[in-house]
Design a protein around this motif. Structure first.
Motif, PDB file in Angstrom:
ATOM      1  N   GLU A  73       2.396  -3.252  14.343  1.00 14.85           N
ATOM      2  CA  GLU A  73       2.354  -3.633  15.745  1.00 14.85           C
ATOM      3  C   GLU A  73       0.919  -3.619  16.267  1.00 14.85           C
ATOM      4  OE1 GLU A  73       5.751  -4.064  17.926  1.00 14.85           O
ATOM      5  OE2 GLU A  73       5.418  -4.991  15.968  1.00 14.85           O
ATOM      6  N   TYR A  74       0.148  -2.640  15.805  1.00 15.27           N
ATOM      7  CA  TYR A  74      -1.236  -2.514  16.272  1.00 15.27           C
ATOM      8  C   TYR A  74      -2.087  -3.690  15.800  1.00 15.27           C
ATOM      9  CZ  TYR A  74      -5.980  -0.728  16.816  1.00 15.27           C
ATOM     10  OH  TYR A  74      -7.304  -0.590  17.149  1.00 15.27           O
ATOM     11  N   VAL A  75      -2.043  -4.011  14.513  1.00 14.96           N
ATOM     12  CA  VAL A  75      -2.896  -5.090  14.001  1.00 14.96           C
ATOM     13  C   VAL A  75      -2.413  -6.465  14.454  1.00 14.96           C
ATOM     14  CG1 VAL A  75      -3.566  -3.731  11.987  1.00 14.96           C
ATOM     15  CG2 VAL A  75      -1.632  -5.302  11.811  1.00 14.96           C
ATOM     16  N   ASP A  76      -1.119  -6.572  14.806  1.00  4.86           N
ATOM     17  CA  ASP A  76      -0.590  -7.847  15.296  1.00  4.86           C
ATOM     18  C   ASP A  76      -0.821  -8.026  16.796  1.00  4.86           C
ATOM     19  OD1 ASP A  76       0.201  -8.475  12.772  1.00  4.86           O
ATOM     20  OD2 ASP A  76       2.330  -8.071  13.083  1.00  4.86           O
ATOM     21  N   PRO A 166      -7.797   1.843  -2.323  1.00  8.47           N
ATOM     22  CA  PRO A 166      -6.801   1.405  -3.304  1.00  8.47           C
ATOM     23  C   PRO A 166      -5.659   0.617  -2.668  1.00  8.47           C
ATOM     24  CG  PRO A 166      -6.610   3.769  -2.901  1.00  8.47           C
ATOM     25  CD  PRO A 166      -7.876   3.314  -2.252  1.00  8.47           C
ATOM     26  N   LEU A 167      -5.300   0.959  -1.430  1.00 10.74           N
ATOM     27  CA  LEU A 167      -4.220   0.219  -0.768  1.00 10.74           C
ATOM     28  C   LEU A 167      -4.613  -1.234  -0.527  1.00 10.74           C
ATOM     29  CD1 LEU A 167      -3.062   2.903   1.833  1.00 10.74           C
ATOM     30  CD2 LEU A 167      -1.828   2.152  -0.200  1.00 10.74           C
ATOM     31  N   SER A 168      -5.883  -1.450  -0.203  1.00 12.79           N
ATOM     32  CA  SER A 168      -6.346  -2.819   0.027  1.00 12.79           C
ATOM     33  C   SER A 168      -6.354  -3.636  -1.264  1.00 12.79           C
ATOM     34  CB  SER A 168      -7.748  -2.812   0.646  1.00 12.79           C
ATOM     35  OG  SER A 168      -8.696  -2.266  -0.260  1.00 12.79           O
ATOM     36  N   LEU A 169      -6.491  -2.969  -2.410  1.00 13.20           N
ATOM     37  CA  LEU A 169      -6.454  -3.659  -3.703  1.00 13.20           C
ATOM     38  C   LEU A 169      -5.026  -3.899  -4.170  1.00 13.20           C
ATOM     39  CD1 LEU A 169      -9.303  -1.757  -5.596  1.00 13.20           C
ATOM     40  CD2 LEU A 169      -9.403  -4.054  -4.593  1.00 13.20           C
ATOM     41  N   ILE A 170      -4.173  -2.900  -3.975  1.00 13.79           N
ATOM     42  CA  ILE A 170      -2.782  -3.010  -4.426  1.00 13.79           C
ATOM     43  C   ILE A 170      -2.008  -4.026  -3.600  1.00 13.79           C
ATOM     44  CG2 ILE A 170      -0.603  -1.745  -4.657  1.00 13.79           C
ATOM     45  CD1 ILE A 170      -2.350   0.773  -5.138  1.00 13.79           C
ATOM     46  N   ASN A 175      -3.860 -12.632   4.916  1.00 11.79           N
ATOM     47  CA  ASN A 175      -3.887 -12.450   6.359  1.00 11.79           C
ATOM     48  C   ASN A 175      -4.101 -10.992   6.767  1.00 11.79           C
ATOM     49  OD1 ASN A 175      -1.410 -11.609   5.413  1.00 11.79           O
ATOM     50  ND2 ASN A 175      -0.288 -12.200   7.250  1.00 11.79           N
ATOM     51  N   ARG A 176      -4.585 -10.174   5.838  1.00 10.68           N
ATOM     52  CA  ARG A 176      -4.893  -8.777   6.166  1.00 10.68           C
ATOM     53  C   ARG A 176      -6.374  -8.516   5.925  1.00 10.68           C
ATOM     54  NH1 ARG A 176      -1.175  -7.431   9.585  1.00 10.68           N
ATOM     55  NH2 ARG A 176       0.934  -7.189   8.731  1.00 10.68           N
TER      56      ARG A 176
END
Length: 285
Positions: A73-76, A166-170, A175-176
């Motif tokens: 909700e925050y990033v949207d 690691p979350l950004s790689l996995i 669109n993120r």
């Protein structure tokens, strides 16, 4: 009593003349008589502390019951209905800092020297300090544990950044942005502070009280690194599995694989965080 909302007022902040309770130029509010009463003042103090603030409780509930919703909700751009993830994180971290809870993000000197991947390096560093300063291991350990406990609570934000890598790689997705992964990591860390640090500490305190009341042996014999690891893996696997569906729109078999990969990534981030924590503690002693 006259209706203040129908009267004309002169704003005490900007001097603008307006009708109603709020200045149409700067937004300053007219203080009503009932707002000066003890009940109203105490209510504002409680809300200001955010512990009983509806947004805080609502956002915390969603973090636990609907993982990933708050950060999505925050990033949207839907932010009015919820507390911002970073704001909630700082509130939970303040509770974590002020009260005696489980040191989930802390590592004692024994753990640093004998359990972690960098233990051999840590042993050499500590041996050099003991030789140089002529200290005993017992005395150094007391000083180290006291210092690192305080630092660990202050440096949790470092874990937030490390966990987002690691979350950004996995969960790579066009669109993120990286800041979106950081927002997700903030909510994940807030979840761990709320469940694995604060709530778990309260639960263990209750269990300990029951053991004492029944004159049984302390629950501490069941609370070890293995137990805490199982709890950490289970709760974070739950969070990442459901949050990946909500925040990253991940589905299918890949969801399970990426959830386990996320747990592995968190362990790596936690070990790197403990590595930094060790040397920062040594440096500040």
């Amino acid at each position: 009593m006259d209706n203040l909302s129908a009267q004309e007022h002169t704003c005490k902040s900007c001097g603008n003349t307006f009708v109603g309770l709020y200045c149409n130029l700067c937004g300053e509010k007219i203080i009503e008589p009932q707002e000066r009463q003890i009940k109203s003042v105490m209510g504002h103090l409680l809300v200001a502390s955010t512990i009983v603030d509806n947004k805080f409780l609502k956002s915390l509930w969603y973090t636990v019951a609907k993982p990933g919703l708050l950060s999505r909700e925050y990033v949207d751009g839907r932010r009015v209905m919820y507390m911002r993830p970073l704001q909630m994180f700082f509130i939970l971290n303040l509770i974590y800092f002020l009260f005696p809870v489980l040191q989930m993000f802390n590592s004692s000197l024994y753990t640093q020297l004998h359990v972690l991947p960098h233990s051999k390096l840590a042993q050499k560093v500590v041996a050099g300090i003991l030789k140089k300063d002529g200290m005993t291991m017992q005395g150094f350990e007391l000083m180290y544990n006291d210092k690192t406990t305080s630092l660990a609570k202050l440096l949790v934000v470092v874990f937030v950044v490390l966990a987002s890598l690691p979350l950004s790689l996995i969960f790579r997705k066009k669109n993120r942005y990286f800041t979106d992964h950081v927002a997700f990591s903030v909510e994940l860390t807030s979840f761990n502070l709320a469940i694995n640090a604060i709530a778990l500490s309260l639960l263990f305190a209750l269990i300990n009280a029951i053991f004492r009341f029944s004159h049984s042996s302390s629950y501490g014999i069941y609370l070890n690194d293995l137990t805490l690891t199982i709890i950490f893996v289970s709760t974070n696997l739950y969070y990442i599995f459901y949050a990946a569906r909500t925040f990253y729109s991940q589905r299918g078999k890949r969801l399970i694989l990426k959830a386990f990969a996320g747990i592995l990534g968190l362990f790596v981030a936690l070990e790197v965080y403990r590595f930094f924590l060790f040397f920062i503690t040594i440096w500040t002693m």
